[in-house]
Design a protein around this motif. Structure first.
Motif, PDB file in Angstrom:
ATOM      1  N   ALA A  47       0.835  -1.202   0.000  1.00 18.14           N
ATOM      2  CA  ALA A  47       0.000   0.000   0.000  1.00 18.14           C
ATOM      3  C   ALA A  47       0.867   1.247   0.000  1.00 18.14           C
ATOM      4  O   ALA A  47       0.564   2.232  -0.683  1.00 18.14           O
ATOM      5  CB  ALA A  47      -0.926  -0.010   1.214  1.00 18.14           C
ATOM      6  N   GLY A  48       1.949   1.224   0.758  1.00 17.65           N
ATOM      7  CA  GLY A  48       2.848   2.370   0.791  1.00 17.65           C
ATOM      8  C   GLY A  48       3.492   2.646  -0.557  1.00 17.65           C
ATOM      9  O   GLY A  48       3.644   3.797  -0.956  1.00 17.65           O
ATOM     10  N   ARG A  49       3.852   1.573  -1.265  1.00 19.49           N
ATOM     11  CA  ARG A  49       4.446   1.760  -2.600  1.00 19.49           C
ATOM     12  C   ARG A  49       3.431   2.362  -3.558  1.00 19.49           C
ATOM     13  O   ARG A  49       3.761   3.247  -4.362  1.00 19.49           O
ATOM     14  CB  ARG A  49       4.961   0.419  -3.137  1.00 19.49           C
ATOM     15  N   ALA A  50       2.178   1.893  -3.495  1.00 18.89           N
ATOM     16  CA  ALA A  50       1.143   2.453  -4.367  1.00 18.89           C
ATOM     17  C   ALA A  50       0.896   3.923  -4.049  1.00 18.89           C
ATOM     18  O   ALA A  50       0.725   4.752  -4.946  1.00 18.89           O
ATOM     19  CB  ALA A  50      -0.147   1.649  -4.219  1.00 18.89           C
ATOM     20  N   ALA A  51       0.881   4.265  -2.768  1.00 18.69           N
ATOM     21  CA  ALA A  51       0.630   5.645  -2.360  1.00 18.69           C
ATOM     22  C   ALA A  51       1.766   6.576  -2.766  1.00 18.69           C
ATOM     23  O   ALA A  51       1.529   7.745  -3.096  1.00 18.69           O
ATOM     24  CB  ALA A  51       0.410   5.710  -0.855  1.00 18.69           C
ATOM     25  N   GLY A  52       2.977   6.070  -2.741  1.00 18.41           N
ATOM     26  CA  GLY A  52       4.133   6.917  -3.042  1.00 18.41           C
ATOM     27  C   GLY A  52       4.577   6.892  -4.488  1.00 18.41           C
ATOM     28  O   GLY A  52       5.593   7.509  -4.833  1.00 18.41           O
ATOM     29  N   ARG A  78       3.613  14.787  -0.019  1.00 23.93           N
ATOM     30  CA  ARG A  78       4.476  13.736   0.514  1.00 23.93           C
ATOM     31  C   ARG A  78       3.622  12.761   1.329  1.00 23.93           C
ATOM     32  O   ARG A  78       2.552  13.114   1.812  1.00 23.93           O
ATOM     33  CB  ARG A  78       5.582  14.323   1.399  1.00 23.93           C
ATOM     34  N   ILE A  79       4.111  11.543   1.465  1.00 24.51           N
ATOM     35  CA  ILE A  79       3.435  10.516   2.253  1.00 24.51           C
ATOM     36  C   ILE A  79       4.142  10.417   3.592  1.00 24.51           C
ATOM     37  O   ILE A  79       5.365  10.306   3.655  1.00 24.51           O
ATOM     38  CB  ILE A  79       3.450   9.154   1.544  1.00 24.51           C
ATOM     39  N   GLU A  80       3.361  10.470   4.666  1.00 23.36           N
ATOM     40  CA  GLU A  80       3.938  10.419   6.005  1.00 23.36           C
ATOM     41  C   GLU A  80       3.511   9.140   6.718  1.00 23.36           C
ATOM     42  O   GLU A  80       2.338   8.787   6.738  1.00 23.36           O
ATOM     43  CB  GLU A  80       3.490  11.631   6.831  1.00 23.36           C
ATOM     44  N   GLY A  81       4.486   8.463   7.303  1.00 23.46           N
ATOM     45  CA  GLY A  81       4.196   7.293   8.121  1.00 23.46           C
ATOM     46  C   GLY A  81       3.779   6.078   7.318  1.00 23.46           C
ATOM     47  O   GLY A  81       3.798   6.059   6.089  1.00 23.46           O
ATOM     48  N   GLU A  82       3.383   5.054   8.048  1.00 27.89           N
ATOM     49  CA  GLU A  82       2.993   3.777   7.461  1.00 27.89           C
ATOM     50  C   GLU A  82       1.494   3.730   7.216  1.00 27.89           C
ATOM     51  O   GLU A  82       0.719   4.387   7.920  1.00 27.89           O
ATOM     52  CB  GLU A  82       3.385   2.650   8.425  1.00 27.89           C
ATOM     53  N   ALA A  83       1.092   2.975   6.225  1.00 29.48           N
ATOM     54  CA  ALA A  83      -0.341   2.801   5.957  1.00 29.48           C
ATOM     55  C   ALA A  83      -1.013   2.141   7.153  1.00 29.48           C
ATOM     56  O   ALA A  83      -0.445   1.261   7.804  1.00 29.48           O
ATOM     57  CB  ALA A  83      -0.533   1.949   4.702  1.00 29.48           C
ATOM     58  N   VAL A  84      -2.241   2.584   7.442  1.00 28.44           N
ATOM     59  CA  VAL A  84      -2.988   2.020   8.573  1.00 28.44           C
ATOM     60  C   VAL A  84      -4.214   1.283   8.044  1.00 28.44           C
ATOM     61  O   VAL A  84      -4.818   1.682   7.048  1.00 28.44           O
ATOM     62  CB  VAL A  84      -3.423   3.115   9.575  1.00 28.44           C
ATOM     63  N   ALA A 120      -4.691  14.636   3.458  1.00 27.15           N
ATOM     64  CA  ALA A 120      -5.623  13.752   2.761  1.00 27.15           C
ATOM     65  C   ALA A 120      -5.251  12.313   3.068  1.00 27.15           C
ATOM     66  O   ALA A 120      -4.124  12.013   3.481  1.00 27.15           O
ATOM     67  CB  ALA A 120      -5.594  14.001   1.255  1.00 27.15           C
ATOM     68  N   ALA A 121      -6.218  11.436   2.893  1.00 26.73           N
ATOM     69  CA  ALA A 121      -5.996  10.001   3.062  1.00 26.73           C
ATOM     70  C   ALA A 121      -6.098   9.324   1.707  1.00 26.73           C
ATOM     71  O   ALA A 121      -7.069   9.520   0.979  1.00 26.73           O
ATOM     72  CB  ALA A 121      -7.027   9.409   4.017  1.00 26.73           C
ATOM     73  N   LEU A 122      -5.076   8.567   1.370  1.00 26.42           N
ATOM     74  CA  LEU A 122      -5.100   7.745   0.163  1.00 26.42           C
ATOM     75  C   LEU A 122      -5.602   6.363   0.548  1.00 26.42           C
ATOM     76  O   LEU A 122      -4.992   5.687   1.374  1.00 26.42           O
ATOM     77  CB  LEU A 122      -3.694   7.633  -0.440  1.00 26.42           C
ATOM     78  N   TRP A 123      -6.751   5.981  -0.017  1.00 23.83           N
ATOM     79  CA  TRP A 123      -7.307   4.658   0.261  1.00 23.83           C
ATOM     80  C   TRP A 123      -6.718   3.684  -0.741  1.00 23.83           C
ATOM     81  O   TRP A 123      -6.844   3.856  -1.959  1.00 23.83           O
ATOM     82  CB  TRP A 123      -8.817   4.671   0.123  1.00 23.83           C
ATOM     83  N   THR A 124      -6.095   2.638  -0.235  1.00 32.42           N
ATOM     84  CA  THR A 124      -5.454   1.649  -1.098  1.00 32.42           C
ATOM     85  C   THR A 124      -6.043   0.280  -0.804  1.00 32.42           C
ATOM     86  O   THR A 124      -6.185  -0.104   0.359  1.00 32.42           O
ATOM     87  CB  THR A 124      -3.928   1.620  -0.851  1.00 32.42           C
ATOM     88  N   ALA A 125      -6.405  -0.432  -1.850  1.00 33.89           N
ATOM     89  CA  ALA A 125      -7.053  -1.735  -1.684  1.00 33.89           C
ATOM     90  C   ALA A 125      -6.438  -2.754  -2.635  1.00 33.89           C
ATOM     91  O   ALA A 125      -5.827  -2.401  -3.640  1.00 33.89           O
ATOM     92  CB  ALA A 125      -8.555  -1.623  -1.949  1.00 33.89           C
TER      93      ALA A 125
END
Length: 282
Positions: A47-52, A78-84, A120-125
């Motif tokens: 998920a982090g790779r997709a977001a970044g 920028r993306i901060e922290g780990e996906a939750v 913002a929140a990036l929703w990854t599925a």
């Protein structure tokens, strides 16, 4: 509280954000696939790779610049922290299936921040094409409630009841509220898991997938008494590349509109614009 949104606003936002949509051949949308039962370290990394990914960050820049708060070149997301993990009330729990957990994993959320402080929140599925960003939502709800839940009930399961936009943490046979909507639903001190099950079964038991209610195309879930009937459409509109759908926080959410159904691909992201509420949070 249900906030109004309009189709006209969605069209204007789409034009401002990405320009006129091309005369296009509709691209195939990835089909829904089951989400993992739990988010592993591998899932979070994917998920982090997709977001970044560069394409995602470019879409984020346009998203943050959509209302002129920051220029496209200055947004520098920028993306901060780990996906939750983000869990929603489980229809299996509502239906009373033996062993069903109160919540199921809907998607993973990655926190995006722009140079001017917008969040913002990036929703990854997980989709048939792998882990993909399926939505962008303003604000930091997913991360804030994850922190609140961990502090209030360490080791508990933080989840959202999307039909009334209420957040809770569950564990040890208890369901505790994390926001004002949750307090209205279960009281400030929370309730037992059994009492919560009885409440949601009464509210949604006849509106689950496969019910006559769903068969009529009305599976928008449960609206609180007195909510504006014309406030928001039940489901997120079908999205195509370049489309932005504007819906409000507190909208009715159909059981079928899980993360897999919203999967649009990294470049075909529907932007769910959530208006932030003002007031104390539990």
């Amino acid at each position: 509280m249900t906030l109004r949104a309009s189709a006209a606003a969605a069209v204007l936002a789409a034009t401002a954000l990405l320009g006129p949509a091309p005369q296009a051949v509709a691209a195939p949308v990835p089909q829904p696939v089951p989400q993992p039962e739990a988010a592993t370290a591998e899932h979070r990394a994917a998920a982090g790779r997709a977001a970044g990914a560069p394409d995602t960050l470019a879409t984020l820049a346009r998203f943050f610049a959509r209302e002129g708060k920051v220029s496209l070149t200055a947004a520098q997301p920028r993306i901060e922290g780990e996906a939750v993990p983000v869990n929603h009330l489980s229809p299996d729990f509502v239906a009373g299936r033996p062993g069903a957990s109160v919540a199921r994993l809907e998607f993973l959320a990655s926190q995006a921040v722009s140079s001017d402080g917008q969040q913002a929140a990036l929703w990854t599925a997980r989709t048939e094409n792998g882990w993909q960003v399926v939505n962008i939502a303003t604000g930091d709800d997913e991360f804030r409630y994850a922190r609140l839940g961990a502090a209030k009930l360490p080791g508990g399961t933080v989840f959202r009841e999307p039909q009334i936009d209420a957040w809770y943490v569950a564990g040890g046979g208890r369901v505790l509220p994390l926001d004002e909507d949750g307090v209205r639903a279960v009281g400030g001190g929370g309730t037992t898991l059994g009492a919560y099950r009885a409440r949601v079964a009464e509210a949604y038991g006849d509106k689950l997938p496969g019910s006559p209610y769903a068969g009529r195309g009305a599976a928008g879930g449960y609206a609180e008494s007195g909510a504006d009937a014309d406030a928001v459409p039940d489901a997120v509109p079908d999205a195509v590349p370049g489309a932005v759908s504007a819906v409000s926080e507190g909208a009715q959410v159909p059981w079928t509109a899980g993360a897999g159904v919203l999967a649009l691909g990294a470049l075909a992201v529907a932007a769910l614009r959530r208006s932030r509420r003002v007031g104390a949070r539990a």
